[in-house]
Design a protein around this motif. Sequence first.
Motif, PDB file in Angstrom:
ATOM      1  N   UNK A   1       4.351  -1.311  -0.374  1.00 44.58           N
ATOM      2  CA  UNK A   1       5.550  -2.712   0.543  1.00 44.58           C
ATOM      3  C   UNK A   1       5.060  -2.479   1.653  1.00 44.58           C
ATOM      4  N   UNK A   2       3.454  -1.709   2.610  1.00 45.94           N
ATOM      5  CA  UNK A   2       3.380  -1.358   3.354  1.00 45.94           C
ATOM      6  C   UNK A   2       2.270  -2.997   3.124  1.00 45.94           C
ATOM      7  N   UNK A   3       1.651  -3.527   1.845  1.00 48.41           N
ATOM      8  CA  UNK A   3       0.576  -4.333   2.168  1.00 48.41           C
ATOM      9  C   UNK A   3       1.547  -5.620   0.642  1.00 48.41           C
ATOM     10  N   UNK A   4       2.752  -6.304   0.869  1.00 47.69           N
ATOM     11  CA  UNK A   4       3.393  -6.498   0.067  1.00 47.69           C
ATOM     12  C   UNK A   4       2.655  -8.044  -0.876  1.00 47.69           C
ATOM     13  N   UNK A   5       1.233  -8.576  -0.210  1.00 44.14           N
ATOM     14  CA  UNK A   5       0.303  -9.352  -0.989  1.00 44.14           C
ATOM     15  C   UNK A   5      -0.106  -8.765  -1.739  1.00 44.14           C
ATOM     16  N   UNK A   6      -1.154  -7.499  -2.440  1.00 45.27           N
ATOM     17  CA  UNK A   6      -1.546  -7.237  -3.263  1.00 45.27           C
ATOM     18  C   UNK A   6      -0.923  -6.180  -4.128  1.00 45.27           C
ATOM     19  N   UNK A   7      -1.359  -5.934  -5.291  1.00 42.34           N
ATOM     20  CA  UNK A   7      -1.286  -5.042  -6.477  1.00 42.34           C
ATOM     21  C   UNK A   7      -2.723  -3.995  -6.546  1.00 42.34           C
ATOM     22  N   UNK A   8      -2.776  -3.149  -6.956  1.00 36.75           N
ATOM     23  CA  UNK A   8      -3.530  -2.088  -6.974  1.00 36.75           C
ATOM     24  C   UNK A   8      -4.257  -2.039  -8.523  1.00 36.75           C
ATOM     25  N   UNK A   9      -4.259  -2.162  -9.073  1.00 36.44           N
ATOM     26  CA  UNK A   9      -4.789  -1.770 -10.527  1.00 36.44           C
ATOM     27  C   UNK A   9      -6.006  -0.644 -10.853  1.00 36.44           C
ATOM     28  N   UNK A  10      -5.436   0.140 -11.444  1.00 36.16           N
ATOM     29  CA  UNK A  10      -6.517   1.523 -11.796  1.00 36.16           C
ATOM     30  C   UNK A  10      -7.407   1.204 -12.788  1.00 36.16           C
TER      31      UNK A  10
END
Length: 102
Positions: free
Chosen positions: A30-39
């Motif tokens: 939630x600190x960077x709601x515009x991002x998703x970090x894929x493994x």
Amino acid sequence: MRDDQGNESSSSAERHFCGMCGSHLWLFSPEWPELVHPLAAAVDSDLPPPPEHVDIMLRYKASWADVPQAEQAEGPGFKHFQEYPVESIEEWHKRHGMLTQD
């Protein structure tokens, strides 16, 4: 997670897993709601070879982790950081002309 003074803290990040096999797929914070970090291991499409290799958080690496130094690696393009670099992942991709837009 422990900080440099040994104090414990918890992350607000949410890890997401495959409902069939339980593999870790991606992380959301939630600190960077515009991002998703894929493994990285969850990426199942072909990717181009990276223009450089970047090792980060080396201050905290396990003693058994083998990180080749730039002079030992083949060719230029190896960067090492004891913690996080100033340049973001997005900035790195922009600098190398690898940022794709949907």
